[in-house]
Design a protein around this motif. Sequence first.
Motif, PDB file in Angstrom:
ATOM      1  N   HIS A  37      50.012  37.345  43.785  1.00 29.54           N
ATOM      2  CA  HIS A  37      49.347  37.435  42.390  1.00 29.54           C
ATOM      3  C   HIS A  37      50.148  36.581  41.291  1.00 29.54           C
ATOM      4  CE1 HIS A  37      46.870  40.471  43.519  1.00 29.54           C
ATOM      5  NE2 HIS A  37      47.960  41.165  44.298  1.00 29.54           N
ATOM      6  N   HIS A  59      43.948  38.778  34.413  1.00 26.53           N
ATOM      7  CA  HIS A  59      43.121  39.650  35.511  1.00 26.53           C
ATOM      8  C   HIS A  59      41.649  39.400  35.695  1.00 26.53           C
ATOM      9  CE1 HIS A  59      41.530  41.524  32.041  1.00 26.53           C
ATOM     10  NE2 HIS A  59      40.539  42.203  32.691  1.00 26.53           N
ATOM     11  N   HIS A  60      41.239  38.731  34.627  1.00 18.78           N
ATOM     12  CA  HIS A  60      39.804  38.207  34.716  1.00 18.78           C
ATOM     13  C   HIS A  60      39.265  36.792  35.338  1.00 18.78           C
ATOM     14  CE1 HIS A  60      41.293  37.097  30.975  1.00 18.78           C
ATOM     15  NE2 HIS A  60      40.417  36.124  30.688  1.00 18.78           N
ATOM     16  N   ASP A  65      40.026  34.423  38.683  1.00 21.01           N
ATOM     17  CA  ASP A  65      40.133  34.530  40.308  1.00 21.01           C
ATOM     18  C   ASP A  65      41.124  33.624  40.543  1.00 21.01           C
ATOM     19  OD1 ASP A  65      37.772  36.050  40.277  1.00 21.01           O
ATOM     20  OD2 ASP A  65      36.315  34.423  40.469  1.00 21.01           O
ATOM     21  N   LYS A 120      34.688  39.950  34.316  1.00 18.36           N
ATOM     22  CA  LYS A 120      35.484  40.986  33.953  1.00 18.36           C
ATOM     23  C   LYS A 120      35.485  40.963  32.498  1.00 18.36           C
ATOM     24  CE  LYS A 120      38.467  42.267  38.059  1.00 18.36           C
ATOM     25  NZ  LYS A 120      37.816  41.493  39.114  1.00 18.36           N
ATOM     26  N   ASP A 140      36.570  47.608  33.891  1.00 19.35           N
ATOM     27  CA  ASP A 140      36.566  46.101  34.193  1.00 19.35           C
ATOM     28  C   ASP A 140      35.353  45.424  34.652  1.00 19.35           C
ATOM     29  OD1 ASP A 140      39.133  45.158  34.058  1.00 19.35           O
ATOM     30  OD2 ASP A 140      40.015  45.864  36.100  1.00 19.35           O
TER      31      ASP A 140
END
Lengths: 302, 556
Positions: free
Chosen positions: A15, A21-22, A24, B112, B521
């Motif tokens: 990571h 987080h949104h 890829d 998301k 999310d």
Amino acid sequence: MSTATDAESHAVHEHPPHLAHHFDTEEQQFEADVQGMWLFLATEILLFAGLFCAYAVYRAHHPEIFYHAYKQHYLSVFWGSVNTALLLVSSFTIAAAVWCAQHNYQKWLVWMLVATLALGSGFLVVKYIEYSHKIHSGLLWGTGFNPQKHGHGHDDEHNDAHDEAHAATAHADEHEGDDALHDEPADAGASADTSAEDQLQWVYEPGGTGPRGLLEPGSAIELSEDEQVRNVQTFFGIYFLMTGLHGLHVIAGLLAITWLLVKALKGHFTAAYFTPVPIVGLYWHVVDLVWIYLFPLLYLIH
Amino acid sequence: MATIPADYSAAPPARDNYLTHGRGILSWLCTLDHKRIGVMYLVSILAAFLLGGIFAILIRTELLTPEKTIMGADTYNQFFTLHGAIMTFLVIIPGIPAALGNFVLPIMLGAKDLAFPRINLLSYYLWVAGALFSVLAIVMGSVDTGWTFYIPYATDTTMGGVIPVLMGVFVLGFSSIFTGLNFIVTIHKMRPPGMGWFELPLFLWALYATAVIQILATPVIGITGLLLIAERVGQFGIFHPGLGGDPVLYQHFFWFYSHPAVYIMILPAMGVISEIISIFSRKHIFGYHFIAFSSIAIAMFGFIVWGHHMFVSGQSTLISVIFSLLTYSVSIPSAVKVFNWLATMYGGSISLRAPMLYALAFIFIFGIGGLTGLFLGALATDVHLHDTYFVVAHFHYVMMGSTLIAMIAGIHHWWPKMVGRMYNEAAAFIAWVFVFVGMNLTFFPQFIMGAHGMPRRYYNYPPEFENLHQMSTWGSYLMAVGFVIIAAYLLHSLFAGRTAPANPWGGATLEWRCASPPPHDNYPVTPTAGDPYDFSDLKYNPQTGDYESDRGPAAS
């Protein structure tokens, strides 16, 4: 400070720390960031486009104003050239900074950012010199336009009272005095008989419409004393709005580069993550680019 | 009309969703979640709509009688200026993209969030700042220039509110630019597997076209506002004729933004209607590519027609003729959309639920609004109709009757998704009657008045117009009643509405495969998209009121 090994270990980490987080992948995030910046730059260009458009309209409708401003050497080509050189070199240094960030040359990244900051600050210093000269000489917009104060050979007072920049310009004016009015524009259709006339009589070839309406192509009109310098203040309205807005963008760019510098000193940028550097770099290039157009349009045009 | 059996569970949604994810006022004010930002936008925009609506009702009440009714002439000038500025810049320009688009766009993409969540929140706070500037303008002495701020009204008026309003417009421009920028990048970079450009739902095509206009046009109103402030504060002499400036240049600048802005308002509305027509006709959208490209075409044509606002400004006749011809070109893609909607409905199984009622109202009203635009685009008739109530009626048919009606349609369409509750359909029908009848009663008489020469913005009028003005005013009261009913049953649904299933209308776009309300999310795993208008695999389940898909829910 991060090292190259740190960067590698980040790259193989599952990571990546800078991946939101949104998204890829880091590549997707980087592409999105860069595309967002390009779109923002499009809006910047369009913001300036309004002023360029105003410039074009006034130049087409009132070429005599711009011609007069050129003839009077209101703007210093010398200082304009210095500023152009400063910004061009700064564009190189910021591009070099991007390259250094990509290739993990952290020390050089810092130095390139410092160089860009120095060059950009130099631009503002020159702008300060130019602006203060204009304020002293009454070369302002609207009702503030009072060119009587502009030196026409009264060099003693000016040399004493004002800075180098003003002295240089006043000096130039001294020599221009009569000469400038004898010079014909290269394409002027009129004969040289104005040279025999009073200084204030001059000739120009209109670009389409003049103060007296639509003109035949190739025709030239002579303007009376009253007409020739009407609304010259508009030139300075445009000059101060364009260079002022550009100056604000220079300041914004310098703040952004300062922020980069702080991050770079802390070693935030590695070969694995350097997105802010090219993004600020793009912004700085646009600041440069706008000036590349402002300089000839305001200083060199005649 | 489909009937819903009442026997399934009315228990509130207990799952973790975006509304319950994080509690307290700060979890809303600092949120980066596009859904919460969309909801905050919606609430704020509706509050601004209430304010603008109150001004509208006061204006219409004043016009009940030819002479003074309830307010003085100066107050009247301020009220119509504030009504116009608030409704345009605070309500209908951000309305659909910032409120509904923010909520729906990432979910429709299976993403998301938007590409830049922090810029999205910044955009919301810039909107708030713009709204505060408008309030400041009212406090600082108001404005009476009309919402167009023409020179020399705007430079010479003694009212103190001009600069705050212009600052507000500038800040709102940034808000609009950031929203558009976010949408373009998100649509480019964050589409899910299976969604090429031509599997994009048409609402997203519309938002994309809108975002292009927001990016390319809004900076120009920004610089225009700055120049006008500079003109008022520093007498720069760019626009003011007394200083050698050119007031017509201001009009060019203003309309270079404000005409494309008309398409910022109408394009997302058309996108909403495209979604609703297809879903409630239970039929694949007709002419997908034509609708998609007509959005882009409208966005492009919209940039080259601004001069039709200036036929009587003294611009050259040749320019006017060119602008008139170009103006007609916009009617082609607009008509393409309308005919495609009609063709979609043809042979469909139409269910007249609330969103569809508003969509049908949209087609009717937009038809009138669009066709009367042709009268104004024609040089000869425009000279007669310019600055009359005909113009007022025309743009209210398009802005209020079309954009706002589509926004209400969209709110009804996505309300179950947003709050997880169903509203009362019978109340919705009654409100729709009030709004639809009220809207036409308000603005149709204005066409007649305008054609008879009633100028816009006048405080007094000849007695011969009294009947038409009174019809118009009564119509505005009917509309107000309709909006109050809408507010009442939507609020009621929050507390007492039935629990909404994931897919109450049977939509095939991705957001209907997400739970209602969506989780924080949106999707645990990025879903695979298919044809957004293929309803063949959706089966109605009378037990749950839900349309279930063979593909299963994308998120639970």
